[in-house]
Design an enzyme around this catalytic site. Structure first.
Site, PDB file in Angstrom:
ATOM      1  N   HIS A   8      17.056  53.783  78.145  1.00 49.58           N
ATOM      2  CA  HIS A   8      18.636  53.681  78.783  1.00 49.58           C
ATOM      3  C   HIS A   8      19.496  52.796  79.773  1.00 49.58           C
ATOM      4  O   HIS A   8      19.336  53.117  81.394  1.00 49.58           O
ATOM      5  CB  HIS A   8      19.005  55.067  78.893  1.00 49.58           C
ATOM      6  CG  HIS A   8      20.773  55.353  79.640  1.00 49.58           C
ATOM      7  ND1 HIS A   8      20.792  56.897  78.919  1.00 49.58           N
ATOM      8  CD2 HIS A   8      21.433  55.149  80.192  1.00 49.58           C
ATOM      9  CE1 HIS A   8      22.354  56.696  79.279  1.00 49.58           C
ATOM     10  NE2 HIS A   8      22.220  55.827  80.157  1.00 49.58           N
ATOM     11  N   HIS A  10      22.393  50.150  80.148  1.00 48.01           N
ATOM     12  CA  HIS A  10      24.129  49.155  79.791  1.00 48.01           C
ATOM     13  C   HIS A  10      24.288  47.907  80.181  1.00 48.01           C
ATOM     14  O   HIS A  10      23.289  47.673  81.509  1.00 48.01           O
ATOM     15  CB  HIS A  10      25.393  50.069  79.799  1.00 48.01           C
ATOM     16  CG  HIS A  10      25.689  51.309  79.936  1.00 48.01           C
ATOM     17  ND1 HIS A  10      25.911  52.080  78.889  1.00 48.01           N
ATOM     18  CD2 HIS A  10      24.725  52.139  80.573  1.00 48.01           C
ATOM     19  CE1 HIS A  10      25.742  53.428  79.009  1.00 48.01           C
ATOM     20  NE2 HIS A  10      25.131  53.618  79.570  1.00 48.01           N
ATOM     21  N   HIS A 188      25.691  59.980  75.545  1.00 48.27           N
ATOM     22  CA  HIS A 188      26.066  60.748  76.342  1.00 48.27           C
ATOM     23  C   HIS A 188      26.308  61.162  76.897  1.00 48.27           C
ATOM     24  O   HIS A 188      26.963  62.469  76.325  1.00 48.27           O
ATOM     25  CB  HIS A 188      26.662  59.725  77.528  1.00 48.27           C
ATOM     26  CG  HIS A 188      26.875  58.352  78.182  1.00 48.27           C
ATOM     27  ND1 HIS A 188      25.397  57.903  76.740  1.00 48.27           N
ATOM     28  CD2 HIS A 188      26.239  57.679  78.985  1.00 48.27           C
ATOM     29  CE1 HIS A 188      25.356  56.068  77.830  1.00 48.27           C
ATOM     30  NE2 HIS A 188      25.401  56.320  79.431  1.00 48.27           N
ATOM     31  N   GLU A 191      25.788  64.689  81.238  1.00 47.46           N
ATOM     32  CA  GLU A 191      25.669  64.366  82.901  1.00 47.46           C
ATOM     33  C   GLU A 191      26.803  64.689  83.468  1.00 47.46           C
ATOM     34  O   GLU A 191      26.776  65.268  84.455  1.00 47.46           O
ATOM     35  CB  GLU A 191      26.695  62.564  82.488  1.00 47.46           C
ATOM     36  CG  GLU A 191      26.151  61.956  83.995  1.00 47.46           C
ATOM     37  CD  GLU A 191      26.590  60.023  83.571  1.00 47.46           C
ATOM     38  OE1 GLU A 191      27.505  60.350  82.192  1.00 47.46           O
ATOM     39  OE2 GLU A 191      26.633  59.343  84.029  1.00 47.46           O
ATOM     40  N   ASP A 269      19.513  52.879  83.795  1.00 50.63           N
ATOM     41  CA  ASP A 269      21.114  52.676  84.101  1.00 50.63           C
ATOM     42  C   ASP A 269      22.486  51.915  83.266  1.00 50.63           C
ATOM     43  O   ASP A 269      22.711  51.781  83.426  1.00 50.63           O
ATOM     44  CB  ASP A 269      22.302  54.455  83.913  1.00 50.63           C
ATOM     45  CG  ASP A 269      22.947  55.557  83.752  1.00 50.63           C
ATOM     46  OD1 ASP A 269      23.871  54.291  82.296  1.00 50.63           O
ATOM     47  OD2 ASP A 269      23.816  55.873  84.272  1.00 50.63           O
ATOM     48  N   ASP A 270      22.326  51.959  85.032  1.00 45.01           N
ATOM     49  CA  ASP A 270      23.217  50.764  85.414  1.00 45.01           C
ATOM     50  C   ASP A 270      22.977  49.772  86.581  1.00 45.01           C
ATOM     51  O   ASP A 270      23.385  50.370  88.013  1.00 45.01           O
ATOM     52  CB  ASP A 270      25.399  51.132  85.843  1.00 45.01           C
ATOM     53  CG  ASP A 270      25.626  51.672  84.236  1.00 45.01           C
ATOM     54  OD1 ASP A 270      26.184  50.761  83.441  1.00 45.01           O
ATOM     55  OD2 ASP A 270      25.748  52.915  84.265  1.00 45.01           O
TER      56      ASP A 270
HETATM   57  N1  ADE Z   1      28.810  54.009  80.638  1.00 48.38           N
HETATM   58  C1  ADE Z   1      28.108  53.179  81.126  1.00 48.38           C
HETATM   59  N2  ADE Z   1      27.629  53.988  82.396  1.00 48.38           N
HETATM   60  C2  ADE Z   1      27.704  55.342  82.457  1.00 48.38           C
HETATM   61  C3  ADE Z   1      27.790  55.772  82.395  1.00 48.38           C
HETATM   62  N3  ADE Z   1      26.102  56.395  83.783  1.00 48.38           N
HETATM   63  N4  ADE Z   1      28.103  57.523  82.034  1.00 48.38           N
HETATM   64  C4  ADE Z   1      28.766  57.632  80.997  1.00 48.38           C
HETATM   65  N5  ADE Z   1      29.439  56.532  80.728  1.00 48.38           N
HETATM   66  C5  ADE Z   1      28.720  54.883  80.962  1.00 48.38           C
HETATM   67 ZN    ZN Z   2      24.436  55.716  80.695  1.00 43.64          ZN
END
Ligand code: ADE
Ligand code: ZN
Length: 319
Positions: A8, A10, A188, A191, A269-270
Site C-alpha cells: 500500500h 501511492h 480503501h 480509514e 501509504d504516502d
Molecule cells: N490517496 C492517497 N492516500 C490516500 C489515503 N490515505 N486515503 C485515501 N486516498 C488516498
Molecule cells: Zn492509501
C-alpha cells in the site's frame, strides 16, 4: 536487516520534496503555490487538504519518464530499507489528463521496475487505482481500459480517494470486471469512516484486501469476520497518526487487530506526506523480528503477484 514487503503505497504520494523540485525544474514549471510549508515539507492540515496537496504534487509530473523516475526512486529507497517487493498504486488519471497514452505510461513504469530489479534486486508490480470521489463511471472505464490493454506487471485494481462519497456497491460493476478478468482487488475502507464502511466493502466488492481497514478494530464481530475470511489489512500506522485518526502509536489498533487474528501488513501509504518510510513502519510497530518477518510473509502471500514470484520471495524472506 529484516526483509520487508509493501502492498500500500501511492506513486504520486511517494514523491519526496527534493524530487518534486527536480521534476518541476526538468519540466520548466513553477512549483505550485502553497505546496511547501515553512519546514520544507508538503503543507496540509486535514484529510481534504492532504488530498489537495497530493494533487498539487501531481502537477510536477508531465512526461512518461517522470512517472518512471518516481517509481525507480521509490523502489531504490525501499530496497535500501530491506524491501524485496513493492506493489505500487498507480493512477492512470494524471497521464490520461496529460494526453499520455496508457501504454506509454505503463512502458515507463515497466522500465523502472526492470531497472530497479537489476540494480537493487527488488521486485515491483502495479495496481491500477481509481479515485472514489471521481465516481463509478470513471472507475468502470478505467477497468475497461486495464482489461483491454493487459500488461504483465499490472496485477490488481484498487480505489482510494474520499471514502465518504458514493458506496462500495456503486463500484461493484468496475470491481466485478477486474475480478472476472483475474485481477486481485483491494479498496480503501475503514480509514476515514468506521466499521460499516468495511462491512459494505467486503459485502459488495470481490476484495481479498482492505486498504487501511483499521477502524475494524471498533467492531469485534467485524474483526472476527475478517479473520475468518482471511482478508488482509494494508495497515499504515504513520499515515493514520499523521491524518489524526489516532493520537499516537500507543493508541493505534495494530496490536489489537493482530490479537484478534486479523491478518495485517505494514505500509507507508504516502511516505513523505506523513514523515515516514516502510522501514520506519517496521521499526516503530512495536513487534519482534519473528512477527515482522511474519508480516512480510503475509504481504507476499496477499500480494497479487503470480505464484512463481511469490514462492521466490517467500524463500527470500525465510521462515
Ligand atoms: N490517496 C492517497 N492516500 C490516500 C489515503 N490515505 N486515503 C485515501 N486516498 C488516498
Ligand atoms: Zn492509501
Amino acid at each position: 536487516m529484516i526483509p520487508k514487503a509493501e502492498l500500500h503505497c501511492h506513486l504520486e504520494g511517494s514523491i519526496p520534496p527534493v524530487l518534486a523540485r527536480e521534476l518541476a525544474t526538468r519540466n520548466g514549471l513553477e512549483l505550485p503555490a502553497g505546496l511547501f510549508g515553512a519546514d520544507g515539507f508538503y503543507a496540509w492540515t486535514d484529510f481534504w487538504s492532504f488530498l489537495k496537496a497530493y494533487d498539487r504534487v501531481c502537477t510536477t509530473l508531465r512526461q512518461p519518464r517522470d512517472f518512471g523516475a518516481v517509481l525507480y526512486s521509490y523502489l531504490a529507497g525501499a530496497a535500501a530499507e530491506g524491501a524485496v517487493y513493492v506493489e505500487m498504486f498507480c493512477s492512470p488519471e494524471r497521464p490520461a489528463a496529460l494526453g499520455i497514452p496508457y501504454s506509454a505510461w505503463l512502458d515507463a513504469l515497466e522500465q523502472a521496475i526492470d531497472r530497479a530489479r537489476r540494480d537493487f534486486g527488488i521486485e515491483g508490480r502495479i495496481i491500477v487505482i481509481c479515485i472514489r470521489h471521481l465516481g463509478p463511471d470513471k472507475a468502470l472505464s478505467m477497468v475497461q481500459q486495464m482489461v483491454a490493454e493487459p500488461h504483465h506487471y499490472v496485477v490488481g485494481f484498487g480505489m482510494g480517494g474520499d471514502e465518504a462519497q458514493f458506496t462500495p456497491a456503486d463500484f461493484a460493476p468496475a470491481y466485478r470486471l477486474a475480478h472476472d478478468k483475474g485481477y486481485g482487488c483491494t479498496v480503501h475502507a475503514g480509514e476515514v469512516l468506521g466499521p460499516e464502511s468495511v462491512w459494505a466493502a467486503i459485502r459488495d466488492l470481490p476484495v481479498t484486501r482492505i486498504g487501511h481497514g483499521v477502524r475494524s478494530a471498533d467492531d469485534p464481530r467485524l474483526m472476527e469476520e475478517l479473520a475468518r475470511r482471511g482478508i488482509v489489512l494494508e495497515v499504515c500506522p504513520g499515515s493514520n497518526i499523521a491524518l489524526g485518526l489516532y493520537p499516537d502509536r500507543a493508541a493505534h489498533p495494530l496490536h489489537r487487530l493482530i490479537a484478534a487474528g486479523v491478518r495485517v501488513t505494514l505500509n507507508s501509504d504516502d511516505p513523505p506526506f506523513f514523515h515516514t518510510t516502510l522501514g520506519n513502519e517496521y521499526d516503530q510497530a512495536g513487534l519482534g523480528e519473528r512477527e515482522l518477518r511474519g508480516i512480510a510473509r503475509t504481504a507476499i502471500e496477499a500480494s497479487f503477484a503470480d505464484a512463481a514470484v511469490k514462492e521466490r520471495l517467500l524463500r527470500e524472506i525465510g521462515p
